[in-house]
Scaffold this motif. Structure first.
Motif, PDB file in Angstrom:
ATOM      1  N   THR A 123      -3.716  18.826 -11.889  1.00  0.00           N
ATOM      2  CA  THR A 123      -3.456  18.179 -10.604  1.00  0.00           C
ATOM      3  C   THR A 123      -4.230  16.867 -10.527  1.00  0.00           C
ATOM      4  OG1 THR A 123      -5.213  19.505  -9.682  1.00  0.00           O
ATOM      5  CG2 THR A 123      -2.961  20.302  -9.339  1.00  0.00           C
ATOM      6  N   VAL A 124      -3.781  16.020  -9.625  1.00  0.00           N
ATOM      7  CA  VAL A 124      -4.382  14.687  -9.513  1.00  0.00           C
ATOM      8  C   VAL A 124      -5.695  14.763  -8.726  1.00  0.00           C
ATOM      9  CG1 VAL A 124      -4.024  12.388  -8.545  1.00  0.00           C
ATOM     10  CG2 VAL A 124      -2.118  13.621  -9.599  1.00  0.00           C
ATOM     11  N   ALA A 125      -6.777  14.222  -9.295  1.00  0.00           N
ATOM     12  CA  ALA A 125      -8.048  14.178  -8.572  1.00  0.00           C
ATOM     13  C   ALA A 125      -8.117  12.907  -7.730  1.00  0.00           C
ATOM     14  CB  ALA A 125      -9.213  14.238  -9.556  1.00  0.00           C
ATOM     15  N   SER A 126      -7.709  11.773  -8.302  1.00  0.00           N
ATOM     16  CA  SER A 126      -7.730  10.523  -7.537  1.00  0.00           C
ATOM     17  C   SER A 126      -6.776   9.507  -8.147  1.00  0.00           C
ATOM     18  CB  SER A 126      -9.144   9.939  -7.520  1.00  0.00           C
ATOM     19  OG  SER A 126      -9.512   9.573  -8.829  1.00  0.00           O
ATOM     20  N   VAL A 127      -6.298   8.593  -7.308  1.00  0.00           N
ATOM     21  CA  VAL A 127      -5.469   7.472  -7.774  1.00  0.00           C
ATOM     22  C   VAL A 127      -6.068   6.213  -7.137  1.00  0.00           C
ATOM     23  CG1 VAL A 127      -3.146   6.520  -7.915  1.00  0.00           C
ATOM     24  CG2 VAL A 127      -3.436   8.979  -7.731  1.00  0.00           C
ATOM     25  N   MET A 128      -6.611   5.329  -7.956  1.00  0.00           N
ATOM     26  CA  MET A 128      -7.329   4.153  -7.432  1.00  0.00           C
ATOM     27  C   MET A 128      -6.741   2.855  -7.983  1.00  0.00           C
ATOM     28  SD  MET A 128      -9.710   5.518  -5.651  1.00  0.00           S
ATOM     29  CE  MET A 128     -11.007   4.328  -5.411  1.00  0.00           C
ATOM     30  N   PRO A 129      -6.664   1.777  -7.154  1.00  0.00           N
ATOM     31  CA  PRO A 129      -6.207   0.486  -7.669  1.00  0.00           C
ATOM     32  C   PRO A 129      -7.041   0.046  -8.866  1.00  0.00           C
ATOM     33  CG  PRO A 129      -6.428   0.399  -5.293  1.00  0.00           C
ATOM     34  CD  PRO A 129      -7.001   1.721  -5.732  1.00  0.00           C
ATOM     35  N   SER A 147       0.820  -1.206   0.000  1.00  0.00           N
ATOM     36  CA  SER A 147       0.000   0.000   0.000  1.00  0.00           C
ATOM     37  C   SER A 147       0.851   1.251   0.000  1.00  0.00           C
ATOM     38  CB  SER A 147      -0.984  -0.013   1.161  1.00  0.00           C
ATOM     39  OG  SER A 147      -0.315  -0.421   2.311  1.00  0.00           O
ATOM     40  N   PHE A 148       0.437   2.151  -0.818  1.00  0.00           N
ATOM     41  CA  PHE A 148       1.067   3.460  -0.914  1.00  0.00           C
ATOM     42  C   PHE A 148      -0.024   4.466  -0.597  1.00  0.00           C
ATOM     43  CE2 PHE A 148       3.557   0.634  -3.495  1.00  0.00           C
ATOM     44  CZ  PHE A 148       4.869   0.996  -3.209  1.00  0.00           C
ATOM     45  N   SER A 149       0.315   5.521   0.166  1.00  0.00           N
ATOM     46  CA  SER A 149      -0.700   6.516   0.515  1.00  0.00           C
ATOM     47  C   SER A 149      -1.042   7.334  -0.728  1.00  0.00           C
ATOM     48  CB  SER A 149      -0.162   7.439   1.603  1.00  0.00           C
ATOM     49  OG  SER A 149       0.905   8.198   1.068  1.00  0.00           O
ATOM     50  N   SER A 150      -2.221   7.967  -0.698  1.00  0.00           N
ATOM     51  CA  SER A 150      -2.574   8.763  -1.876  1.00  0.00           C
ATOM     52  C   SER A 150      -1.611   9.925  -2.042  1.00  0.00           C
ATOM     53  CB  SER A 150      -4.036   9.229  -1.852  1.00  0.00           C
ATOM     54  OG  SER A 150      -4.390   9.595  -0.572  1.00  0.00           O
TER      55      SER A 150
END
Ligand code: GN1
Ligand code: MG
Length: 375
Positions: free
Chosen positions: A21-27, A3-6
């Protein structure tokens, strides 16, 4: 998945040439080796990306993997352009597009030694773990046939063998036998039946290697991981793109054909626990074979066509050998979701071999029928 933090993931995205800019990073996805994330950018109209951590325990030379991918995607793009595809946005849907880092490299190495890379995410595409319709299967066949055809004039000597002997059944069996002898996690007593099944078929499963040794099979650049979820289709199930290019290496076309059929012809999942559900969907085999020949017939040799059925039996067998070896070694290679997962996968693949053996004449008949259309 580690796991890596957002916060960490957004920082990693910032290493690459991405606007906004990044809105979300999801698996994302269901791969057994790398970690994949979907990156959403907070800017209207901006495309999305895939961020991947390449498993450097499996791929010990990640720069070589990336160099292979760069060569292969570059060659594919050039071929599509030469065939009249000029719209670069459309080309981004046919060939994987790598995003460079801000220092103009195709991977970023973090302080822990992890390797990261970024691709353009193809919007409105889907991949399937289980195939539903002949149309999907036919597009899968076209996908890998076209992939091999377009790469058939790329010099195989340029491509590095990043996983040596990847589909060499002799080496895979040696590794299994070593795992049995070592019995590192005392699981051997549980796999007697599976080992007997494997050993009974060892000789026949060397046929592709024997054909190759006797000069019947040309070495080509192949995909080497043609499970069906490595093909992206659009909403109407039309072929978009072949993905997951880490294993593209020299090999024999029977390997790609067999590995694709392994996932296409099986009505159940790769790791189905209820072996009664492992059943063949022969119309999907036929559709895949038709799609494959449509694209591959110009370059396939007689020897290669004759080797396809061997690949169909070999690849699920080899996959079972690999899952079983990992089970005996303590599950270090494939991601597992429960303690006996690799054993369950191996059993499912061996059951598939048994079902395929029972239908061999029918499957051969289909290959011969499709082949005869091309004279
Ligand atoms: C792995 O990464 P993924 O899940 O697409 C494996 C393939 C196996 C497959 C079995 C580098 O592929 O060889 O066929 O699992 N990739 C590697 O599902 O070993
Ligand atoms: Mg893969």
């Amino acid at each position: 998945m580690s796991s890596f933090s957002s916060h960490q993931l957004s920082g990693l995205v910032g290493q690459f040439h991405v606007r906004g800019t990044v809105a979300s990073v999801m698996p994302f996805g269901s791969g057994h080796i790398n970690d994949t994330y979907r990156v959403q950018i907070d800017k209207p109209g901006e495309r999305s990306y895939l961020l991947q951590r390449v498993n450097h325990h499996v791929f010990s030379d990640v720069p070589a993997v990336m160099e292979n991918i760069r060569l292969v995607t570059g060659h594919l793009r050039a071929k599509y352009r030469a065939n009249g595809d000029s719209d670069e946005r459309l080309l981004d849907r046919k060939v994987l597009t790598l995003i460079p880092t801000k220092t103009d490299q195709f991977f970023y190495r973090d302080e822990q030694g992890n390797f990261w890379r970024m691709f353009v995410l193809l919007e409105n595409t889907r991949s399937y773990d289980i195939v539903g319709t002949p149309k999907q299967a036919r597009e899968g066949g076209r996908a890998f046939g076209q992939f091999q055809r377009l790469l058939s004039d790329l010099d195989a000597a340029l491509i590095r063998e990043v996983l040596p002997d990847f589909h060499h059944i002799g080496r895979r069996l040696d590794k299994l036998h070593r795992a049995v002898t070592a019995d590192a996690v005392q699981r051997c007593r549980r796999v007697g039946e599976e080992l007997a099944f494997i050993s009974k078929r060892e000789r026949r499963m060397h046929t592709v290697l024997q054909l190759a040794d006797s000069g019947e099979l040309p070495v080509r650049i192949i995909h080497n991981d043609t499970k069906f979820n490595n093909v992206l289709l659009d909403e109407e199930d039309r072929l978009q793109c072949v993905i997951d290019l880490d294993t593209v290496m020299p090999g024999y076309v029977a390997y790609d054909f067999g590995d694709a059929i392994r996932t296409i012809i099986n009505r159940a999942a790769e790791d189905e626990a209820d072996l009664r559900r492992i059943a063949l969907n022969i119309p999907l085999f036929e559709a895949y074979t038709e799609g494959y020949f449509e694209e591959a017939h110009p370059f396939l040799t007689v020897g290669e066509v004759d080797s396809l059925m061997e690949g169909v039996l070999l690849l699920p067998y080899m996959q079972a050998v690999r899952f079983l070896t990992d089970f005996l070694e303590g599950d270090h290679y494939f991601k597992t979701h429960h303690p006996d997962h690799n054993l369950q996968r191996a059993r499912a693949q061996l059951k598939l071999v048994e079902r395929l053996e029972a239908e061999e004449p029918a499957l051969l008949g289909i290959i011969n029928r499709v082949k005869s259309r091309y004279g």
